[in-house]
Design a protein around this motif. Structure first.
Motif, mmCIF file in Angstrom:
data_model
loop_
_atom_site.group_PDB
_atom_site.id
_atom_site.type_symbol
_atom_site.label_atom_id
_atom_site.label_comp_id
_atom_site.label_asym_id
_atom_site.label_seq_id
_atom_site.Cartn_x
_atom_site.Cartn_y
_atom_site.Cartn_z
ATOM 1 N N PRO A 1 -4.386 1.303 -8.048
ATOM 2 C CA PRO A 1 -4.910 1.606 -6.718
ATOM 3 C C PRO A 1 -3.784 2.039 -5.784
ATOM 4 N N LYS A 2 -4.121 2.829 -4.802
ATOM 5 C CA LYS A 2 -3.143 3.206 -3.787
ATOM 6 C C LYS A 2 -2.917 2.030 -2.859
ATOM 7 N N ASP A 3 -1.670 1.836 -2.454
ATOM 8 C CA ASP A 3 -1.372 0.749 -1.517
ATOM 9 C C ASP A 3 -1.877 1.130 -0.136
ATOM 10 N N VAL A 4 -2.995 0.541 0.249
ATOM 11 C CA VAL A 4 -3.569 0.810 1.579
ATOM 12 C C VAL A 4 -3.532 -0.434 2.459
ATOM 13 N N ILE A 5 -3.168 -1.578 1.893
ATOM 14 C CA ILE A 5 -3.053 -2.818 2.662
ATOM 15 C C ILE A 5 -1.662 -3.419 2.500
ATOM 16 N N HIS A 6 -1.221 -3.550 1.257
ATOM 17 C CA HIS A 6 0.104 -4.105 0.981
ATOM 18 C C HIS A 6 1.179 -3.034 1.173
ATOM 19 N N PRO A 7 2.369 -3.414 1.634
ATOM 20 C CA PRO A 7 3.429 -2.417 1.817
ATOM 21 C C PRO A 7 3.872 -1.753 0.523
ATOM 22 N N HIS A 8 3.926 -2.522 -0.587
ATOM 23 C CA HIS A 8 4.539 -1.926 -1.778
ATOM 24 C C HIS A 8 4.188 -2.749 -3.011
ATOM 25 N N LEU A 9 2.924 -2.936 -3.295
ATOM 26 C CA LEU A 9 2.531 -3.781 -4.415
ATOM 27 C C LEU A 9 2.266 -2.971 -5.673
ATOM 28 N N PHE A 10 1.223 -2.154 -5.650
ATOM 29 C CA PHE A 10 0.884 -1.375 -6.837
ATOM 30 C C PHE A 10 1.929 -0.294 -7.114
ATOM 31 N N GLU A 11 2.531 0.219 -6.065
ATOM 32 C CA GLU A 11 3.562 1.248 -6.253
ATOM 33 C C GLU A 11 4.817 0.694 -6.907
ATOM 34 N N SER A 12 4.946 -0.644 -6.952
ATOM 35 C CA SER A 12 6.148 -1.249 -7.531
ATOM 36 C C SER A 12 6.135 -1.221 -9.055
ATOM 37 N N LYS B 1 -4.695 -11.556 -16.585
ATOM 38 C CA LYS B 1 -3.578 -12.382 -16.134
ATOM 39 C C LYS B 1 -2.218 -11.689 -16.255
ATOM 40 N N PRO B 2 -1.914 -10.967 -17.330
ATOM 41 C CA PRO B 2 -0.612 -10.275 -17.371
ATOM 42 C C PRO B 2 -0.429 -9.290 -16.209
ATOM 43 N N TYR B 3 -1.497 -8.645 -15.830
ATOM 44 C CA TYR B 3 -1.472 -7.701 -14.707
ATOM 45 C C TYR B 3 -1.244 -8.445 -13.390
ATOM 46 N N PHE B 4 -2.015 -9.502 -13.166
ATOM 47 C CA PHE B 4 -1.881 -10.258 -11.923
ATOM 48 C C PHE B 4 -0.528 -10.962 -11.835
ATOM 49 N N ASP B 5 -0.025 -11.443 -12.971
ATOM 50 C CA ASP B 5 1.293 -12.089 -12.958
ATOM 51 C C ASP B 5 2.390 -11.094 -12.582
ATOM 52 N N ARG B 6 2.232 -9.857 -13.029
ATOM 53 C CA ARG B 6 3.243 -8.840 -12.669
ATOM 54 C C ARG B 6 3.173 -8.507 -11.183
ATOM 55 N N LEU B 7 1.988 -8.480 -10.625
ATOM 56 C CA LEU B 7 1.862 -8.247 -9.188
ATOM 57 C C LEU B 7 2.442 -9.419 -8.400
ATOM 58 N N LYS B 8 2.264 -10.641 -8.916
ATOM 59 C CA LYS B 8 2.852 -11.802 -8.254
ATOM 60 C C LYS B 8 4.374 -11.757 -8.315
ATOM 61 N N PRO C 1 6.056 0.770 -12.492
ATOM 62 C CA PRO C 1 6.188 2.095 -13.107
ATOM 63 C C PRO C 1 5.086 2.329 -14.136
ATOM 64 N N ILE C 2 4.816 3.588 -14.411
ATOM 65 C CA ILE C 2 3.732 3.935 -15.332
ATOM 66 C C ILE C 2 3.949 3.316 -16.705
ATOM 67 N N SER C 3 5.190 3.315 -17.194
ATOM 68 C CA SER C 3 5.457 2.759 -18.528
ATOM 69 C C SER C 3 5.086 1.285 -18.589
ATOM 70 N N GLU C 4 5.379 0.558 -17.525
ATOM 71 C CA GLU C 4 5.036 -0.859 -17.485
ATOM 72 C C GLU C 4 3.525 -1.044 -17.369
ATOM 73 N N ARG C 5 2.890 -0.193 -16.599
ATOM 74 C CA ARG C 5 1.435 -0.263 -16.479
ATOM 75 C C ARG C 5 0.772 -0.113 -17.834
ATOM 76 N N ASP C 6 1.220 0.861 -18.617
ATOM 77 C CA ASP C 6 0.604 1.108 -19.916
ATOM 78 C C ASP C 6 0.823 -0.067 -20.865
ATOM 79 N N SER C 7 1.989 -0.702 -20.779
ATOM 80 C CA SER C 7 2.260 -1.869 -21.615
ATOM 81 C C SER C 7 1.337 -3.023 -21.238
ATOM 82 N N ILE C 8 1.183 -3.256 -19.944
ATOM 83 C CA ILE C 8 0.288 -4.319 -19.474
ATOM 84 C C ILE C 8 -1.150 -4.011 -19.863
#
Length: 464
Positions: free
Chosen positions: A61-72, A104-111, A74-81
């Protein structure tokens, strides 16, 4: 009085995240639970939805509320998760706790990017919103999780002892609970029960390890109401004559005026008997209010002024636009620098109130939000030595928490920050590390004491 948080001058709401007390229940007879039969009014993971692997985390998702969450990420890490998440989806329709486990792996990375980020669920809820926090038995412990070893920190049932290691609950290995749970170092065990499919039961047989013994202990449990009424939440004070040291715990920054009054009185008591050392324990402190922080720091920092923030950035969104009068609709979605009049860059201290002590602050991964700022200010100004383990990654970086529904399940919400902060800190990477590193070791905690605190006392004695 100055308020770093919670006024028009605020830069972040450091409130501890409090979860509600209305929740769901779940059981599986194969695990030894008969919750459905015993409590037919409890809903059983009442919402399920289909998940297609082709649609899971294909884009962020595009970061429209958080300053820099989803943008943090990288695509390579996203695909692994994404591959891990899909591998956890053993069927095409998942209920609440099953879907939280899959993601959970996705949410843990965002945390990892923002320690405030976390999915939140109720502990249990009944049909027609009937309260049941005084009916459903829960396991009667506050626990410590050390490298996935669950050790009782405090028990509300005298059959269990501080230091007992939990091995199985109703024939279910505790590792199953751990796999599903969004864990902290310290927590009540109800958290593990809720995330592990609401595993409540009218009674529990618990396999524990006590020293070198394996015990099977039966408990009827306690209600959540009983837990809340008996939970130790006030400041704890101790004095060790052998070390000429006082101990003062702050479990949360609430009622700060009362904390300041108690701390001032305690320091005066230490000075009267000639003890120069003070340990402030914030290992369990997840934050709270910044109210009256200038008065608190006046006791501990020998300076005229404390510098606090270099800069604050805000994501303009429907969640923030009403908080600042200069924001307009055309700036929606932008990440902007907050004008200096809206946050505290520095604040003056009352040097007449300063108490000259050797201060040590105990920290852990659970030291967060306003407590992280407290530790950082003392370390940056050379006013205290931090002892314990490093704080979570970016413990200082984000704030102003808001809560959003999780689109995949209406019974879950996520906490998320809206502001990015740049605090003055000793470390170039902006993280907080201890001056005296004392790791948590499970085998030491199984002896029933507080080895991290004990090792700090030994350090104080060795340097006296």
């Amino acid at each position: 009085p100055l308020r770093l948080v919670g006024s028009e001058m605020c830069i972040r709401d450091r409130s501890c995240i409090l979860l509600g007390i209305f929740y769901w229940g779940y059981c599986q007879n194969s695990r030894g639970y008969d919750l459905v039969e015993a409590y037919p009014e409890v809903l059983v993971n009442p919402y399920s939805r289909p998940f297609s692997p082709d649609s899971v985390i294909t884009a962020f998702p595009k970061d429209v509320i958080h300053p820099h969450l989803f943008e943090s990420l990288p695509i390579s890490e996203r695909d692994s998760i994404r591959r891990i998440v899909i591998s956890r989806m053993k069927k095409d329709t998942l209920n609440l706790t099953e879907s939280l486990y899959a993601f959970k792996p996705y949410f843990d990375r965002l945390k990892f990017e923002d320690p405030h980020f976390r999915p939140l669920i109720p502990w249990f809820i009944t049909k027609n919103n009937r309260a049941n926090s005084d009916k459903i038995p829960i396991l009667p412990w506050d626990i410590i999780n050390i490298n996935d070893t669950i050790i009782i920190d405090h028990s509300y049932d005298e059959k269990f002892h501080k230091g007992d290691r939990i091995l199985e609950i109703n024939n279910t290995p505790v590792e199953e609970f751990i796999k599903y749970t969004y864990t902290n170092r310290y927590s009540p065990f109800i958290v593990y029960q809720a995330y592990y499919h609401y595993a409540y039961s009218p009674g529990y047989t618990v396999k524990t390890q006590r020293q070198n013994q394996i015990l099977n202990i039966h408990t009827e449990g306690i209600t959540y109401d009983h837990y809340l009424k008996n939970k130790i939440s006030e400041n704890q004070k101790k004095i060790w004559a052998d070390y000429k040291t006082g101990y003062f715990s702050i479990p949360a920054f609430r009622y700060n005026k009362s904390i300041i009054k108690d701390l001032y009185s305690f320091i005066k008591r230490l000075k009267k008997i000639g003890y120069p050392n003070l340990i402030i324990d914030i290992r369990k402190n997840g934050g709270g209010s910044g109210s009256d922080f200038d008065e608190l720091m006046s006791l501990l920092v020998n300076k005229d002024t404390v510098v606090y923030l270099k800069n604050v950035r805000l994501r303009v969104s429907p969640n923030t636009i009403k908080d600042y009068d200069f924001l307009t609709e055309d700036r929606m979605g932008q990440l902007i620098n907050l004008p200096e009049r809206y946050f505290v860059k520095s604040f003056p201290l009352n040097k007449e109130k300063y108490q000259n002590m050797n201060i040590y602050v105990l920290i852990s991964e659970d030291t967060g939000s306003q407590a992280a700022t407290f530790a950082n200010i003392l370390q940056y100004n050379g006013s205290a030595k931090l002892a314990g383990v490093p704080l979570l990654h970016n413990a200082l970086k984000y704030g102003e928490i808001t809560h959003l529904p999780w689109s995949s399940n209406p019974y879950a919400t996520v906490s998320i920050s809206t502001i990015e902060l740049d605090e003055y800190t000793r470390n170039p990477d902006g993280q907080v590390y201890p001056d005296i590193e004392i790791p948590f070791v499970a085998s030491e905690y199984m002896k029933g004491g507080d080895p991290v605190l004990e090792k700090l006392l030994e350090h104080i004695e060795s340097t006296r």
